[in-house]
Design an enzyme around this catalytic site. Sequence first.
Site, PDB file in Angstrom:
ATOM      1  N   TYR A 158       0.858  -1.192   0.000  1.00  0.00           N
ATOM      2  CA  TYR A 158       0.000   0.000   0.000  1.00  0.00           C
ATOM      3  C   TYR A 158       0.889   1.235   0.000  1.00  0.00           C
ATOM      4  O   TYR A 158       1.695   1.435   0.905  1.00  0.00           O
ATOM      5  CB  TYR A 158      -0.902  -0.080   1.233  1.00  0.00           C
TER       6      TYR A 158
ATOM      7  N   LYS B 183      -2.020  -1.234  -3.689  1.00  0.00           N
ATOM      8  CA  LYS B 183      -3.025  -0.188  -3.495  1.00  0.00           C
ATOM      9  C   LYS B 183      -2.272   1.129  -3.554  1.00  0.00           C
ATOM     10  O   LYS B 183      -1.374   1.372  -2.739  1.00  0.00           O
ATOM     11  CB  LYS B 183      -3.735  -0.352  -2.162  1.00  0.00           C
TER      12      LYS B 183
END
Length: 302
Positions: A137, A166
Amino acid sequence: MKRLYGVTTAMVTPFKASGEVDHNQLQQLTNFLIEKGVNCLYPLGTTGEMFKLSIDERKAVAETVVKEANGRVTVFVHVGAMNSEETIELAKHAVSIKADGIGVVTPAFFSTNERELYHYFKAVSESIPADFPMYVYNIPQCSANDLPVSVVEELASDFVNIIGVKYSFPDFHRVAEYTAINDADFSVVPGADKLFLPALALGCDGVVSGVSSVYPEPFVAIYNAYLEKDLEKAQRLQRFAAKYCEVLRGGANLSVFKEALNYRGLDVGDVRGPQLKITDAEITNLYKQLDVLTEEGKELLA
């Protein structure tokens, strides 16, 4: 291995007036989102105020969401913490409660170089089963550490359970570079709600949307129109969803999200300090704006 796809909702964490996590409202929110048609749930990320919660609180929230979802949607638990030991502890816990996967934010606040980034994610990957999926992420505007494509490529090559990224910064050049990893067999989910439709066109699997924690309907409608190949409808819906992003400030102040959920009848409380509840005047203005959008959406989302 399961992936994040479609509308993945970054969930808020409900709090009682006492400041404790409100698990009853968390159950209500989980069911609300599933009933509205979201594809995946992503608790305990930035929208979930993860760094304001203790490790025990984070485990309890993860358990509540996974249990309440009960396999109806995919649930990836965000487990990134301020040190490697706690991140690994939370990652192992997510495995033990039978979550579908995890997300792991880059180290935050303290700057890290590429070697340190690689070894951080390596340690987390090796602490969980090889068939348990993990997303790295990258949210550099908050963490102060960017995650270069070269590091992600190396991680994806070396660890089969690192299946995606992400990316919560609106840089489409970087998004395009991420989507080329592993001959385009690497999952990319942006965190920019306003760019959901163009991200799908670029080859992303979906969006991780904080705004959909409050108003999932326009995002679910965008994804359905995209699947139905109705581009004109999807474009109209994306423009409409962008209005919600503006009114809700895109998650820049999570008290706005919480007050908007209160407006919708979900009493999720407010933010945990040091952030403060928005003022009464701001709440009044927010409700007026939401009234206008609610009316505008009646025909569009019918």
